[in-house]
Design a protein around this motif. Structure first.
Motif, PDB file in Angstrom:
ATOM      1  N   ILE A   1     -10.543  -6.249  14.205  1.00  0.00           N
ATOM      2  CA  ILE A   1     -10.963  -5.004  13.555  1.00  0.00           C
ATOM      3  C   ILE A   1      -9.918  -4.517  12.554  1.00  0.00           C
ATOM      4  CG2 ILE A   1     -11.668  -2.591  13.879  1.00  0.00           C
ATOM      5  CD1 ILE A   1     -12.715  -3.401  16.659  1.00  0.00           C
ATOM      6  N   ALA A   2      -8.646  -4.425  12.978  1.00  0.00           N
ATOM      7  CA  ALA A   2      -7.598  -3.844  12.134  1.00  0.00           C
ATOM      8  C   ALA A   2      -7.420  -4.623  10.835  1.00  0.00           C
ATOM      9  CB  ALA A   2      -6.286  -3.783  12.905  1.00  0.00           C
ATOM     10  N   THR A   3      -7.382  -5.947  10.900  1.00  0.00           N
ATOM     11  CA  THR A   3      -7.151  -6.750   9.702  1.00  0.00           C
ATOM     12  C   THR A   3      -8.314  -6.603   8.716  1.00  0.00           C
ATOM     13  OG1 THR A   3      -5.833  -8.342  10.953  1.00  0.00           O
ATOM     14  CG2 THR A   3      -6.694  -9.072   8.843  1.00  0.00           C
ATOM     15  N   PHE A   4      -9.516  -6.446   9.225  1.00  0.00           N
ATOM     16  CA  PHE A   4     -10.677  -6.225   8.358  1.00  0.00           C
ATOM     17  C   PHE A   4     -10.458  -4.988   7.496  1.00  0.00           C
ATOM     18  CE2 PHE A   4     -14.531  -3.694   7.783  1.00  0.00           C
ATOM     19  CZ  PHE A   4     -15.346  -4.564   7.075  1.00  0.00           C
ATOM     20  N   TRP A   5     -10.025  -3.887   8.131  1.00  0.00           N
ATOM     21  CA  TRP A   5      -9.825  -2.644   7.377  1.00  0.00           C
ATOM     22  C   TRP A   5      -8.601  -2.741   6.472  1.00  0.00           C
ATOM     23  CZ3 TRP A   5     -13.673   0.351   6.749  1.00  0.00           C
ATOM     24  CH2 TRP A   5     -14.637   0.502   7.749  1.00  0.00           C
ATOM     25  N   GLN A   6      -7.594  -3.465   6.891  1.00  0.00           N
ATOM     26  CA  GLN A   6      -6.416  -3.635   6.040  1.00  0.00           C
ATOM     27  C   GLN A   6      -6.777  -4.321   4.723  1.00  0.00           C
ATOM     28  OE1 GLN A   6      -3.775  -5.730   8.868  1.00  0.00           O
ATOM     29  NE2 GLN A   6      -2.256  -4.191   8.370  1.00  0.00           N
ATOM     30  N   VAL A   7      -7.466  -5.452   4.824  1.00  0.00           N
ATOM     31  CA  VAL A   7      -7.811  -6.206   3.612  1.00  0.00           C
ATOM     32  C   VAL A   7      -8.844  -5.438   2.785  1.00  0.00           C
ATOM     33  CG1 VAL A   7      -8.681  -8.405   2.731  1.00  0.00           C
ATOM     34  CG2 VAL A   7      -7.255  -8.371   4.774  1.00  0.00           C
ATOM     35  N   ALA A   8      -9.746  -4.696   3.461  1.00  0.00           N
ATOM     36  CA  ALA A   8     -10.705  -3.858   2.729  1.00  0.00           C
ATOM     37  C   ALA A   8      -9.968  -2.801   1.901  1.00  0.00           C
ATOM     38  CB  ALA A   8     -11.675  -3.191   3.705  1.00  0.00           C
ATOM     39  N   ALA A   9      -8.909  -2.231   2.470  1.00  0.00           N
ATOM     40  CA  ALA A   9      -8.123  -1.229   1.742  1.00  0.00           C
ATOM     41  C   ALA A   9      -7.331  -1.844   0.598  1.00  0.00           C
ATOM     42  CB  ALA A   9      -7.178  -0.514   2.700  1.00  0.00           C
ATOM     43  N   ASP A  10      -7.075  -3.152   0.662  1.00  0.00           N
ATOM     44  CA  ASP A  10      -6.383  -3.839  -0.444  1.00  0.00           C
ATOM     45  C   ASP A  10      -7.273  -3.984  -1.676  1.00  0.00           C
ATOM     46  OD1 ASP A  10      -3.982  -4.219   0.884  1.00  0.00           O
ATOM     47  OD2 ASP A  10      -4.591  -6.134   1.746  1.00  0.00           O
TER      48      ASP A  10
ATOM     49  N   ARG B   1       0.846  -1.201   0.000  1.00  0.00           N
ATOM     50  CA  ARG B   1       0.000   0.000   0.000  1.00  0.00           C
ATOM     51  C   ARG B   1       0.873   1.240   0.000  1.00  0.00           C
ATOM     52  NH1 ARG B   1      -2.684  -2.996   4.017  1.00  0.00           N
ATOM     53  NH2 ARG B   1      -1.821  -1.702   5.649  1.00  0.00           N
ATOM     54  N   ASP B   2       0.414   2.279  -0.695  1.00  0.00           N
ATOM     55  CA  ASP B   2       1.127   3.540  -0.649  1.00  0.00           C
ATOM     56  C   ASP B   2       0.711   4.303   0.601  1.00  0.00           C
ATOM     57  OD1 ASP B   2      -1.370   4.597  -1.163  1.00  0.00           O
ATOM     58  OD2 ASP B   2      -0.961   5.019  -3.274  1.00  0.00           O
ATOM     59  N   TRP B   3       1.339   5.457   0.830  1.00  0.00           N
ATOM     60  CA  TRP B   3       1.111   6.209   2.072  1.00  0.00           C
ATOM     61  C   TRP B   3      -0.334   6.682   2.186  1.00  0.00           C
ATOM     62  CZ3 TRP B   3      -0.544  11.279   2.153  1.00  0.00           C
ATOM     63  CH2 TRP B   3      -0.498  11.972   0.934  1.00  0.00           C
ATOM     64  N   LEU B   4      -0.989   6.960   1.036  1.00  0.00           N
ATOM     65  CA  LEU B   4      -2.352   7.479   1.081  1.00  0.00           C
ATOM     66  C   LEU B   4      -3.327   6.438   1.627  1.00  0.00           C
ATOM     67  CD1 LEU B   4      -4.340   9.731   0.408  1.00  0.00           C
ATOM     68  CD2 LEU B   4      -4.488   8.819  -1.913  1.00  0.00           C
ATOM     69  N   PHE B   5      -3.301   5.232   1.042  1.00  0.00           N
ATOM     70  CA  PHE B   5      -4.199   4.185   1.526  1.00  0.00           C
ATOM     71  C   PHE B   5      -3.857   3.796   2.955  1.00  0.00           C
ATOM     72  CE2 PHE B   5      -5.599   3.524  -2.822  1.00  0.00           C
ATOM     73  CZ  PHE B   5      -6.911   3.120  -2.624  1.00  0.00           C
ATOM     74  N   GLU B   6      -2.558   3.713   3.257  1.00  0.00           N
ATOM     75  CA  GLU B   6      -2.152   3.359   4.618  1.00  0.00           C
ATOM     76  C   GLU B   6      -2.637   4.394   5.615  1.00  0.00           C
ATOM     77  OE1 GLU B   6      -1.520   1.119   7.114  1.00  0.00           O
ATOM     78  OE2 GLU B   6      -0.022   0.351   5.720  1.00  0.00           O
ATOM     79  N   GLY B   7      -2.548   5.678   5.226  1.00  0.00           N
ATOM     80  CA  GLY B   7      -3.000   6.734   6.122  1.00  0.00           C
ATOM     81  C   GLY B   7      -4.483   6.662   6.414  1.00  0.00           C
ATOM     82  N   LEU B   8      -5.281   6.379   5.397  1.00  0.00           N
ATOM     83  CA  LEU B   8      -6.727   6.265   5.591  1.00  0.00           C
ATOM     84  C   LEU B   8      -7.071   5.086   6.500  1.00  0.00           C
ATOM     85  CD1 LEU B   8      -7.923   6.931   1.923  1.00  0.00           C
ATOM     86  CD2 LEU B   8      -8.132   8.482   3.867  1.00  0.00           C
ATOM     87  N   VAL B   9      -6.465   3.940   6.214  1.00  0.00           N
ATOM     88  CA  VAL B   9      -6.747   2.739   7.009  1.00  0.00           C
ATOM     89  C   VAL B   9      -6.287   2.921   8.452  1.00  0.00           C
ATOM     90  CG1 VAL B   9      -6.235   0.295   7.274  1.00  0.00           C
ATOM     91  CG2 VAL B   9      -6.621   1.233   5.020  1.00  0.00           C
ATOM     92  N   SER B  10      -5.071   3.423   8.622  1.00  0.00           N
ATOM     93  CA  SER B  10      -4.521   3.576   9.968  1.00  0.00           C
ATOM     94  C   SER B  10      -5.287   4.617  10.770  1.00  0.00           C
ATOM     95  CB  SER B  10      -3.038   3.955   9.880  1.00  0.00           C
ATOM     96  OG  SER B  10      -2.299   2.946   9.238  1.00  0.00           O
TER      97      SER B  10
END
Length: 592
Positions: free
Chosen positions: A528-537, A53-62
């Motif tokens: 919770i966190a892994t759900f949003w991680q894979v959703a962002a993928d 993931r680039d910084w943009l997607f990572e920033g939104l998810v995090s």
């Protein structure tokens, strides 16, 4: 001994820290337990996921994860104040008097120092994890032979996450104020008991929010999206030219007018290998492939579209070909060119492919708004084609094959009640990148043979249904593969296959077991966190190199060869077709 000047500086520093902490608390009202838990959730979200993931997607998810963590921390603190603080104080009161006197004489600045330490520690941990996360992302890009991510660019994630988290927390606090206002009015005007007023306020806000999001706002959003994508549907690539051959829908002979096929349909019937091109690849005589398509505007409703497809198949003589493929498309009506060209080249163009459009929206939005559209269309079209196909003498029918990719595989599965139905009515099935919610895929995976992994299961010794993520895996269960064969292509790194709401609170088998070859061994499940991680993928699923994520490339050729291999098939023929597919895919990217 310290000098008076040193003591004076110390006092000034303590007072300064106290004033700063007091000002910050008055302005932001931070919850320190919430900050600690938010940092934990932020750290979880930075750990490796399926795709880089680039910084943009990572920033939104995090940022979203950090806000959720902050809420969880606030809940912990509320539980402590509500039920644990008084019993704890009673226990502390039993301590020796010397201890209680020492606690009572604690310095006033100690509380501010502890709070400052918590904030600085959270910031330090966050920065450290950001640097580590950039390194983890580079490990994933290396697994997929992609360009690495730099640490300096990835550090922007922290600022974006803070902004996203702050906005989310601000929205929650605004809702909390609304709840309190409602509770106050209920107490003042309706004389509600205080214990009942707050829960009633919460209920009112929740009901209004659900009605808005499930009703008005959702309807408005999808109406606007449909309108926007319907405009795009009317766009035609300058390289998509109306076919003149009668074997294509949209031609002058066609029952489906060219301008009704939609953007993807027009491309599907125009970007077709000719008989001459097929002969050049195979070195044998070839026929012009038949491609039939019905867009949303080609007929009045799904039933009429299905009947139009059947009529087009009759008009083009599709039931006299060697192979007939029924394709359920993705949301916008897209059909993967590589999958279509593969079967056409394998059979020297003696093929017919039928497809329909059921939505203006891309698969993700179509999945959210009405995924049943794909299932309804898949069943309607297959049933109508099967009706015409089965009316012919048994020895005069083409091979009836079924294909679906992504949401298309879900719609395609919907045409069948189960394995027996598939075997009774088809000559082979190829499903690519199936979503985790697919009914039949879920059943096969859940009932897989003991000891076989979820990412590459074996079902009933592979006698009918098989799974693969690379060439050759389809034959690992053994040489006995009964016709009609069913094959699923699924990469271990494809978020379309592995994303599920169950990831919120349940660790899946594919993260308990050994990771796939292109998935980081450091990837782990966190609630919770892994759900949003894979959703962002999901939005990046096709933005990776071939053979990873949702990019299946020419693996579909191996899938077709496994389930419907022609008599004259050879390794040399496969290599020549593979070379053609690579050139064709590059050309399509330039032209489309």
């Amino acid at each position: 001994m310290s000098t008076p000047e040193a003591r004076e500086v110390s006092v000034v520093l303590r007072d300064g820290v106290g004033k700063i902490v007091g000002t910050v608390e008055r302005f932001f009202h931070p919850n320190y337990v919430g900050l600690i838990v938010a940092t934990v959730f932020f750290g979880w979200s930075l750990t490796p996921s399926l795709l880089p993931r680039d910084w943009l997607f990572e920033g939104l998810v995090s940022g979203i994860n950090a806000a959720i963590g902050y809420g969880v921390g606030c809940l912990f603190e509320w539980v402590y104040r509500k039920w644990l603080r008084k019993p704890l104080r009673r226990k502390l009161a039993r301590l020796p008097a010397s201890v209680t006197r020492l606690w009572a004489r604690r310095p006033k600045w100690l509380s501010g120092a502890v709070k400052t330490t918590i904030v600085l520690a959270c910031l330090g941990v966050a920065v450290f994890l950001l640097v580590e996360s950039a390194r983890w992302q580079r490990e994933i890009t290396a697994l997929m032979a992609m360009e690495p991510i730099t640490t300096s660019s990835f550090l922007r994630t922290g600022a974006l996450s803070a902004a996203v988290g702050a906005i989310a927390i601000g929205v929650f606090r605004a809702l909390r104020r609304i709840v309190r206002s409602i509770a106050f009015e209920l107490i003042r005007r309706a004389h509600f008991p205080r214990q009942l007023a707050v829960p009633t306020g919460v209920l009112v806000v929740v009901v209004v929010a659900v009605l808005l999001f499930n009703g008005v706002l959702t309807r408005v959003f999808f109406d606007v999206a449909n309108s926007a994508f319907s405009v795009r549907n009317g766009h035609t690539s300058p390289n998509a030219v109306q076919p003149q051959l009668p074997e294509r829908s949209g031609s002058p002979n066609s029952l489906a007018a060219w301008d009704t096929l939609g953007s993807e349909g027009r491309w599907f019937v125009s970007f077709v290998p000719t008989a001459a091109q097929i002969s050049e690849v195979t070195g044998k005589p070839a026929r012009e492939p038949i491609r039939v398509y019905a867009g949303l505007e080609s007929a009045d409703g799904p039933q009429a579209q299905a009947e139009l497809v059947a009529a087009e198949l009759e008009r083009t003589g599709a039931f006299e070909r060697k192979v007939l493929v029924v394709v359920t498309t993705t949301g916008t009506g897209w059909v993967d060119s590589t999958s279509a060209e593969s079967i056409e080249l394998m059979y020297g163009g003696d093929t017919a492919i039928a497809a329909t459009q059921y939505s203006y929206l891309p698969s993700v939005l179509s999945f959210l708004s009405d995924k049943d559209k794909a299932t309804r269309m898949g069943k309607l079209v297959f049933d109508k084609v099967y009706e015409h196909w089965s009316a012919r003498p048994q020895g005069a029918r083409p091979k009836l094959l079924v294909y679906g990719e992504s949401l298309g595989s879900q719609g395609s599965e919907g045409a069948f009640t189960g394995l027996a139905d598939i075997r009774a009515r088809t000559d082979g099935v190829l499903w690519v990148g199936p979503p985790n919610s697919n009914r039949l895929w879920s059943e096969f995976t859940a009932r897989r043979d003991p000891g076989t992994p979820e990412i590459l299961p074996t079902y009933a010794d592979g006698l009918v249904v098989r799974f693969t993520d690379s060439r050759g895996d389809l034959w690992k269960p053994g040489d006995t593969w009964l016709p009609p064969r069913i094959a699923y292509l699924q990469h271990a790194s494809d978020p379309v296959v592995w994303w599920s709401p169950d990831l919120l609170f349940s660790e899946p088998d594919w993260l308990r077991e050994r990771r796939g070859p292109d998935v980081s061994s450091r990837m782990a499940w966190y609630p919770i966190a892994t759900f949003w991680q894979v959703a962002a993928d999901l939005p990046n699923a096709q933005r990776v190199s071939d053979g990873h994520g949702h990019n299946y490339g020419d693996l579909v050729l191996d899938g077709w060869a496994a389930i419907a291999q022609p008599p004259d098939w050879s390794a040399d023929m496969a290599a020549r077709i593979r070379d053609y597919l690579a050139v064709s895919a590059a050309r399509e990217r330039q032209l489309k």
